[in-house]
Design a protein around this motif. Structure first.
Motif, PDB file in Angstrom:
ATOM      1  N   MET A 120       0.858  -1.182   0.000  1.00 45.78           N
ATOM      2  CA  MET A 120       0.000   0.000   0.000  1.00 45.78           C
ATOM      3  C   MET A 120       0.899   1.239   0.000  1.00 45.78           C
ATOM      4  N   SER A 121       0.316   2.383  -0.300  1.00 46.63           N
ATOM      5  CA  SER A 121       1.101   3.619  -0.230  1.00 46.63           C
ATOM      6  C   SER A 121       1.449   3.869   1.244  1.00 46.63           C
TER       7      SER A 121
ATOM      8  N   LEU B  66       0.764   6.137   3.101  1.00 46.89           N
ATOM      9  CA  LEU B  66      -0.303   6.813   3.834  1.00 46.89           C
ATOM     10  C   LEU B  66      -1.505   5.905   4.120  1.00 46.89           C
ATOM     11  N   VAL B  67      -1.486   4.696   3.578  1.00 41.04           N
ATOM     12  CA  VAL B  67      -2.644   3.799   3.675  1.00 41.04           C
ATOM     13  C   VAL B  67      -2.263   2.556   4.476  1.00 41.04           C
ATOM     14  N   LEU B  68      -3.214   2.100   5.307  1.00 39.14           N
ATOM     15  CA  LEU B  68      -2.972   0.899   6.106  1.00 39.14           C
ATOM     16  C   LEU B  68      -3.127  -0.367   5.268  1.00 39.14           C
ATOM     17  N   GLY B  69      -2.256  -1.297   5.543  1.00 38.83           N
ATOM     18  CA  GLY B  69      -2.323  -2.630   4.956  1.00 38.83           C
ATOM     19  C   GLY B  69      -1.955  -3.634   6.038  1.00 38.83           C
TER      20      GLY B  69
ATOM     21  N   ARG C 149       0.990   1.124   8.116  1.00 37.82           N
ATOM     22  CA  ARG C 149       1.010   2.031   6.961  1.00 37.82           C
ATOM     23  C   ARG C 149       2.031   1.502   5.956  1.00 37.82           C
TER      24      ARG C 149
ATOM     25  N   ARG D  42      -0.918  -5.287   0.610  1.00 37.72           N
ATOM     26  CA  ARG D  42      -2.293  -5.097   0.141  1.00 37.72           C
ATOM     27  C   ARG D  42      -3.148  -6.253   0.676  1.00 37.72           C
ATOM     28  N   GLU D  43      -4.143  -5.909   1.486  1.00 30.51           N
ATOM     29  CA  GLU D  43      -4.968  -6.916   2.171  1.00 30.51           C
ATOM     30  C   GLU D  43      -5.675  -7.860   1.211  1.00 30.51           C
TER      31      GLU D  43
END
Length: 192
Positions: free
Chosen positions: A126-127, A129-132, A169, A173-174
């Motif tokens: 993930m970026s 800034l994004v949770l994975g 963060r 990718r989930e």
């Protein structure tokens, strides 16, 4: 649900304890009715087609006083196992034992190739800034799965179904990790 002679209502599953939420009773009951008809080979024309995979992907809304999620999830796992065994028997009758195993071997090879990638690179990230999924958590479990496929190390379907990962963060990718875990469950059910 059924009504006793006394007029009291019996639930299929225990209810969630307050203040926890449980699965919506009407959705669970409807799903179980559809699953029962499908398993018995008597689906109604409007019933969705069910398979072990679609059962694994089933989700219910939640409500106060709903069915206990742990009890329903355990029932769904047993239902998935029953559908997988039925699907295996049908495939073996139609195409022979070897056809079913070839498909399972192919899936196992694809999963093994994914798990053989270097740590930190097994899945898309993930970026920042994004949770994975937490990368080290997933990699640690991926190592266990790799040993299962490579060396036959013991790991159960329940271990795969119940694994959880912390959030991070920029993590894995989930959806991609979940697809691989679903494929592992498919292989494990196929070779039972």
């Amino acid at each position: 649900m059924s009504v006793r002679d006394t007029g009291a209502v019996d639930s299929t599953f225990p209810r969630a304890r307050k203040p926890q939420l449980g699965y919506r009773v009407d959705q669970v009951e409807e799903f179980l009715a559809v699953a029962r008809r499908a398993f018995e080979g008597q689906p109604l024309p409007d019933d969705p087609e069910l398979s072990a995979e679609s059962i694994r992907l089933t989700a219910f809304a939640v409500q106060k006083g709903g069915y206990s999620t742990a009890h329903v999830d355990a029932a769904l796992e047993r239902l998935e196992d029953a559908f997988a065994a039925k699907e295996k028997r049908i495939a073996e009758r139609l195409h022979g034992d070897e056809s079913w195993l070839v498909e399972a071997r192919t899936t196992a090879q694809v999963v093994s190739n994914r798990l053989a990638r270097p740590e930190g690179q097994r899945f898309d990230r993930m970026s920042p800034l994004v949770l994975g999924y937490h990368v080290r958590d997933v990699d640690k479990f991926a190592d266990r799965l790799a040993r299962y496929f490579r060396d036959g190390w013991p790991i159960s379907v329940d271990d795969v179904r119940s694994v959880s990962f912390r959030a991070q963060r920029g993590g894995y990718r989930e959806a991609q990790v979940d697809l691989v875990l679903d494929a592992v469950v498919d292989v494990m059910l196929a070779v039972r």
